[in-house]
Design a protein around this motif. Structure first.
Motif, PDB file in Angstrom:
ATOM      1  N   GLY A 114      12.493  12.290  -1.666  1.00 26.03           N
ATOM      2  CA  GLY A 114      11.566  11.189  -1.883  1.00 26.03           C
ATOM      3  C   GLY A 114      11.333  10.386  -0.614  1.00 26.03           C
ATOM      4  N   LEU A 115      12.386  10.127   0.129  1.00 27.18           N
ATOM      5  CA  LEU A 115      12.255   9.376   1.377  1.00 27.18           C
ATOM      6  C   LEU A 115      11.383  10.132   2.376  1.00 27.18           C
ATOM      7  CD1 LEU A 115      13.062   6.877   3.010  1.00 27.18           C
ATOM      8  CD2 LEU A 115      15.109   8.126   3.731  1.00 27.18           C
ATOM      9  N   GLN A 116      11.588  11.426   2.486  1.00 29.26           N
ATOM     10  CA  GLN A 116      10.790  12.236   3.413  1.00 29.26           C
ATOM     11  C   GLN A 116       9.317  12.232   3.024  1.00 29.26           C
ATOM     12  OE1 GLN A 116      11.839  13.609   6.261  1.00 29.26           O
ATOM     13  NE2 GLN A 116       9.752  14.258   6.679  1.00 29.26           N
ATOM     14  N   ALA A 117       9.024  12.407   1.754  1.00 27.36           N
ATOM     15  CA  ALA A 117       7.628  12.390   1.292  1.00 27.36           C
ATOM     16  C   ALA A 117       7.011  11.018   1.527  1.00 27.36           C
ATOM     17  CB  ALA A 117       7.553  12.766  -0.185  1.00 27.36           C
ATOM     18  N   HIS A 118       7.788   9.992   1.297  1.00 29.84           N
ATOM     19  CA  HIS A 118       7.288   8.628   1.434  1.00 29.84           C
ATOM     20  C   HIS A 118       6.956   8.301   2.896  1.00 29.84           C
ATOM     21  CE1 HIS A 118       6.413   4.820  -0.306  1.00 29.84           C
ATOM     22  NE2 HIS A 118       7.360   4.179   0.336  1.00 29.84           N
ATOM     23  N   ILE A 119       7.814   8.712   3.800  1.00 25.22           N
ATOM     24  CA  ILE A 119       7.583   8.436   5.217  1.00 25.22           C
ATOM     25  C   ILE A 119       6.481   9.332   5.777  1.00 25.22           C
ATOM     26  CG2 ILE A 119       8.592   8.590   7.526  1.00 25.22           C
ATOM     27  CD1 ILE A 119      11.281   7.806   6.176  1.00 25.22           C
ATOM     28  N   GLY A 120       6.579  10.635   5.483  1.00 25.24           N
ATOM     29  CA  GLY A 120       5.660  11.595   6.085  1.00 25.24           C
ATOM     30  C   GLY A 120       4.264  11.603   5.500  1.00 25.24           C
ATOM     31  N   HIS A 121       4.095  11.055   4.319  1.00 31.73           N
ATOM     32  CA  HIS A 121       2.790  11.084   3.657  1.00 31.73           C
ATOM     33  C   HIS A 121       2.303   9.679   3.317  1.00 31.73           C
ATOM     34  CE1 HIS A 121       0.115  11.512   0.098  1.00 31.73           C
ATOM     35  NE2 HIS A 121      -0.387  12.499   0.812  1.00 31.73           N
ATOM     36  N   ASP A 122       3.049   8.989   2.480  1.00 37.27           N
ATOM     37  CA  ASP A 122       2.605   7.700   1.959  1.00 37.27           C
ATOM     38  C   ASP A 122       2.413   6.660   3.055  1.00 37.27           C
ATOM     39  OD1 ASP A 122       2.873   8.924  -0.506  1.00 37.27           O
ATOM     40  OD2 ASP A 122       4.788   7.973  -0.960  1.00 37.27           O
ATOM     41  N   LEU A 123       3.355   6.581   3.974  1.00 37.06           N
ATOM     42  CA  LEU A 123       3.264   5.582   5.034  1.00 37.06           C
ATOM     43  C   LEU A 123       2.056   5.842   5.923  1.00 37.06           C
ATOM     44  CD1 LEU A 123       4.322   3.157   6.593  1.00 37.06           C
ATOM     45  CD2 LEU A 123       5.900   4.705   7.786  1.00 37.06           C
ATOM     46  N   VAL A 124       1.835   7.085   6.278  1.00 31.39           N
ATOM     47  CA  VAL A 124       0.704   7.427   7.145  1.00 31.39           C
ATOM     48  C   VAL A 124      -0.615   7.032   6.485  1.00 31.39           C
ATOM     49  CG1 VAL A 124      -0.515   9.342   8.236  1.00 31.39           C
ATOM     50  CG2 VAL A 124       1.984   9.291   8.248  1.00 31.39           C
ATOM     51  N   LEU A 125      -0.782   7.392   5.218  1.00 31.61           N
ATOM     52  CA  LEU A 125      -2.029   7.067   4.533  1.00 31.61           C
ATOM     53  C   LEU A 125      -2.158   5.573   4.251  1.00 31.61           C
ATOM     54  CD1 LEU A 125      -2.368  10.125   2.147  1.00 31.61           C
ATOM     55  CD2 LEU A 125      -3.588   9.670   4.285  1.00 31.61           C
ATOM     56  N   ALA A 126      -1.042   4.897   4.066  1.00 25.16           N
ATOM     57  CA  ALA A 126      -1.090   3.442   3.885  1.00 25.16           C
ATOM     58  C   ALA A 126      -1.581   2.764   5.162  1.00 25.16           C
ATOM     59  CB  ALA A 126       0.287   2.918   3.477  1.00 25.16           C
ATOM     60  N   VAL A 127      -1.173   3.271   6.314  1.00 22.71           N
ATOM     61  CA  VAL A 127      -1.658   2.726   7.587  1.00 22.71           C
ATOM     62  C   VAL A 127      -3.169   2.924   7.676  1.00 22.71           C
ATOM     63  CG1 VAL A 127      -1.651   3.026  10.103  1.00 22.71           C
ATOM     64  CG2 VAL A 127       0.517   2.923   8.851  1.00 22.71           C
ATOM     65  N   VAL A 128      -3.639   4.119   7.328  1.00 19.45           N
ATOM     66  CA  VAL A 128      -5.081   4.402   7.361  1.00 19.45           C
ATOM     67  C   VAL A 128      -5.820   3.469   6.400  1.00 19.45           C
ATOM     68  CG1 VAL A 128      -6.853   6.139   6.855  1.00 19.45           C
ATOM     69  CG2 VAL A 128      -4.786   6.787   8.111  1.00 19.45           C
ATOM     70  N   ASP A 129      -5.303   3.315   5.179  1.00 21.38           N
ATOM     71  CA  ASP A 129      -5.914   2.411   4.193  1.00 21.38           C
ATOM     72  C   ASP A 129      -6.028   0.994   4.756  1.00 21.38           C
ATOM     73  OD1 ASP A 129      -5.932   4.455   2.314  1.00 21.38           O
ATOM     74  OD2 ASP A 129      -4.215   3.674   1.175  1.00 21.38           O
ATOM     75  N   ARG A 157       0.830  -1.212   0.000  1.00 15.91           N
ATOM     76  CA  ARG A 157       0.000   0.000   0.000  1.00 15.91           C
ATOM     77  C   ARG A 157       0.864   1.262   0.000  1.00 15.91           C
ATOM     78  NH1 ARG A 157      -5.459  -0.585   0.943  1.00 15.91           N
ATOM     79  NH2 ARG A 157      -6.106  -2.694   1.458  1.00 15.91           N
ATOM     80  N   CYS A 158       1.940   1.236   0.758  1.00 20.79           N
ATOM     81  CA  CYS A 158       2.828   2.389   0.834  1.00 20.79           C
ATOM     82  C   CYS A 158       3.517   2.629  -0.514  1.00 20.79           C
ATOM     83  CB  CYS A 158       3.844   2.157   1.947  1.00 20.79           C
ATOM     84  SG  CYS A 158       4.755   3.620   2.428  1.00 20.79           S
TER      85      CYS A 158
END
Length: 188
Positions: free
Chosen positions: A117-132, A74-75
């Protein structure tokens, strides 16, 4: 999750790997689209290497069902969706905008692109993947501790790969610029 965020994840996203992971295939497809110096290519190459090394553990195990897609998949899909949206001329999530529009800028170093890219991935993608994932499973974030830890390990591996591949060796650190010194102290 907003309608824009929901639509950012492709309908076929989340399929668990059966043989070759669809996420890995999409990342390899991105690799062939850009020259190696492109900012997105720098991040994608590091991320792809880590995902390939993770092998089946990245995709998890379980039924071939979108709702069962593990956190790592998901991330990664969120990252891929942002890149594909920008490539198609759309507006990616705001956190990805510093990297995507400037991916060819000659004044930005590969290390800066990778860390952006790493910062965007951790700060945005990971958080929303957890919610998903929580919505799909009907659970709370603490119920995903094991998956979150595995994803954390993967992201630490990504950070290490970025440092290994893009940081100058010890012989150059004494004469390196301030960016190198700043980045060498940055850590997840």
């Amino acid at each position: 999750m907003t309608q824009i965020e929901q639509s950012a994840v492709p309908a076929d996203a989340g399929a668990l790997p059966t043989g070759e992971s669809p996420v890995v295939e999409r990342m390899r497809g991105l690799r062939s689209r850009w020259p190696s110096g492109s900012g997105v290519a720098v991040f994608n190459e590091a991320y792809l290497g880590v995902v390939e090394r993770a092998g089946p553990d990245f995709g998890g195990r379980g039924p071939d069902d979108r709702d069962a897609a593990p956190l790592g998949v998901r991330c990664a899909e969120r990252y891929l969706s942002a890149v594909e949206t920008a490539t198609a001329g759309g507006r990616p999530p705001e956190c990805w905008r510093p990297l995507l529009p400037y991916r060819r800028h000659p004044g930005v170093r590969p290390l800066q692109f990778a860390l952006s890219g790493l910062q965007a991935h951790i700060g945005h993608d990971l958080v929303l993947a957890v919610v998903d994932r929580c919505h799909a499973l009907g659970c709370a974030p603490p119920d995903l501790d094991g998956e979150f830890e595995r994803m954390g390990d993967l992201l630490v591996s990504l950070e290490e790969r970025i440092h290994e591949d893009l940081m100058p060796g010890p012989e150059l650190l004494g004469i390196a610029d301030p960016l190198t010194h700043l980045v060498s102290s940055w850590s997840l």
